[in-house]
Design an enzyme around this catalytic site. Structure first.
Site, PDB file in Angstrom:
ATOM      1  N   MET A 135       1.440  -8.698  -3.571  1.00 41.61           N
ATOM      2  CA  MET A 135       2.700  -8.968  -2.879  1.00 41.61           C
ATOM      3  C   MET A 135       3.886  -9.140  -3.843  1.00 41.61           C
ATOM      4  O   MET A 135       4.791  -9.914  -3.586  1.00 41.61           O
ATOM      5  CB  MET A 135       2.549 -10.186  -1.966  1.00 41.61           C
ATOM      6  N   ARG A 136       3.873  -8.419  -4.959  1.00 39.18           N
ATOM      7  CA  ARG A 136       5.014  -8.426  -5.882  1.00 39.18           C
ATOM      8  C   ARG A 136       5.526  -7.006  -6.015  1.00 39.18           C
ATOM      9  O   ARG A 136       4.723  -6.079  -6.166  1.00 39.18           O
ATOM     10  CB  ARG A 136       4.599  -8.897  -7.274  1.00 39.18           C
ATOM     11  N   ASN A 157      -0.506   2.346  -3.324  1.00 31.56           N
ATOM     12  CA  ASN A 157      -0.345   1.110  -2.546  1.00 31.56           C
ATOM     13  C   ASN A 157      -0.759   1.362  -1.099  1.00 31.56           C
ATOM     14  O   ASN A 157      -0.649   2.487  -0.614  1.00 31.56           O
ATOM     15  CB  ASN A 157       1.130   0.691  -2.579  1.00 31.56           C
ATOM     16  N   HIS A 159       0.228   0.054   2.747  1.00 34.67           N
ATOM     17  CA  HIS A 159       1.272  -0.696   3.442  1.00 34.67           C
ATOM     18  C   HIS A 159       0.912  -0.790   4.930  1.00 34.67           C
ATOM     19  O   HIS A 159       0.516   0.200   5.538  1.00 34.67           O
ATOM     20  CB  HIS A 159       2.625  -0.002   3.263  1.00 34.67           C
TER      21      HIS A 159
HETATM   22  C1  GAR Z   1      -3.003  -5.621   4.047  1.00 30.81           C
HETATM   23  O1  GAR Z   1      -2.682  -5.582   5.426  1.00 30.81           O
HETATM   24  C2  GAR Z   1      -2.060  -4.721   3.276  1.00 30.81           C
HETATM   25  O2  GAR Z   1      -1.688  -3.565   3.986  1.00 30.81           O
HETATM   26  C3  GAR Z   1      -0.878  -5.631   3.075  1.00 30.81           C
HETATM   27  O3  GAR Z   1      -1.431  -6.893   2.796  1.00 30.81           O
HETATM   28  C4  GAR Z   1      -2.701  -7.005   3.451  1.00 30.81           C
HETATM   29  C5  GAR Z   1      -3.707  -7.398   2.407  1.00 30.81           C
HETATM   30  O4  GAR Z   1      -4.936  -7.687   3.003  1.00 30.81           O
HETATM   31  N1  GAR Z   1      -0.033  -5.188   2.006  1.00 30.81           N
HETATM   32  C6  GAR Z   1       1.273  -5.353   2.000  1.00 30.81           C
HETATM   33  O5  GAR Z   1       1.898  -5.898   2.897  1.00 30.81           O
HETATM   34  C7  GAR Z   1       1.968  -4.818   0.760  1.00 30.81           C
HETATM   35  N2  GAR Z   1       3.376  -4.902   0.907  1.00 30.81           N
HETATM   36  P1  GAR Z   1      -6.232  -7.820   2.107  1.00 30.81           P
HETATM   37  O6  GAR Z   1      -5.881  -8.789   0.974  1.00 30.81           O
HETATM   38  O7  GAR Z   1      -7.242  -8.414   3.045  1.00 30.81           O
HETATM   39  O8  GAR Z   1      -6.606  -6.471   1.618  1.00 30.81           O
END
Ligand code: GAR
Length: 269
Positions: A135-136, A157, A159
């Site tokens: 998340m950075r 990545n 998203h």
């Molecule tokens: C996931 O939904 C991913 O798409 C999102 O964080 C979650 C991580 O879940 N990523 C973002 O929002 C990136 N900007 P996880 O730690 O269980 O894989």
């Protein structure tokens, strides 16, 4: 037989995507191996998942770098090759109306943290770096030091929305609140903007009247765990090519964009 690619991963949280990718590597769905997992959060459950599978882990303290900069900006340790003008000219995160000092602080603190991150990654030779709920935002300082061969993008990545709709930190929340009738997820290469890089793959799910934010997140994550390994496998098989395209629009303006073309699989003989 395909050679196994070496994959590095960055996580901030639970790491369910990381788990799906570890499992896919172990079952042979991905011709690859995860060689390190790094995090900006020492308590990230993703780090525990990695350790359980014998994968090396590390942590970089972004929070303390950012907080110390607020208190004593003159004490920040910047990398020797830091070039503010170069980074300012490349970044696409902020619009022109954002106060210049805010953009500069962002670039300084991120480059300081990213220099540490690069230091931790240095012992590992990797082919692909995957962000799995990291998340950075990565600044051009970091991106340029990973993507060293022009045109060869190697930071991926996932998203939680159908980009280019709903970039940012709450893709499923934004999809839900907007009243969308389908949601989805996107795997893309990282570029200098926020969730704006070339799209590799997308999957969708239907949103019904009785869906809540919780059920949307559940539906979304389920397809993320399928999509991410599929996209990594395309990379492992060298099937992802980035090409620059341009279109002339009705108003005469030229739209230029880098897009991903997916090559046909090599037929096995
Ligand atoms: C996931 O939904 C991913 O798409 C999102 O964080 C979650 C991580 O879940 N990523 C973002 O929002 C990136 N900007 P996880 O730690 O269980 O894989």
């Amino acid at each position: 037989m395909n050679k196994k690619i070496r994959i590095g991963a960055l996580v901030s949280g639970g790491g369910t995507n990381l788990q799906a990718i570890i499992d896919s590597c172990e079952s042979g769905k991905i011709d690859g191996k995860i060689i390190f997992v790094g995090s900006d959060n020492p308590g990230a459950f993703g780090l525990k998942r990695a350790k359980k599978h014998g994968i090396s882990t590390f942590f970089v303290n972004y929070t303390s770098i950012i907080q110390n900069f607020k208190k004593e900006p003159e004490k920040i340790i910047l990398p020797e090759d830091f070039d503010m003008n170069d980074l300012l000219s490349k970044q696409h995160f902020f619009s022109a109306d954002m106060p210049h000092e805010k953009i500069k602080s962002f670039i300084i603190t991120r480059a300081a943290a990213e220099a540490r991150l690069l230091g931790k990654m240095k012992p590992y030779q990797f082919d692909l770096l995957i962000l799995a709920g990291f998340m950075r935002n990565l600044s051009p300082y970091f991106i340029d030091r990973v993507n060293t061969v022009p045109g060869d993008l190697r930071i991926m990545n996932i998203h939680p929305a159908l980009l280019p709709a709903f970039p940012g930190t709450d893709g499923y929340g934004d999809t839900f609140r907007y009243g969308c009738k389908v949601g989805g997820c996107t795997v893309h290469f990282i570029d200098y903007g926020e969730d704006s890089g070339p799209i590799i793959g997308q999957k969708t799910f239907r949103i019904q009247e009785n869906d809540t934010l919780d059920t949307i997140k559940k539906k979304g994550l389920k397809i993320e765990w399928e999509l991410y390994p599929e996209c990594i496998q395309l990379f492992a098989h060298s099937r992802l090519e980035t090409v620059k395209i341009s279109h002339t629009l009705k108003n005469g303006k030229i739209l230029q964009r880098t897009v991903v073309k997916i090559a046909q699989p090599q037929s096995a003989h």
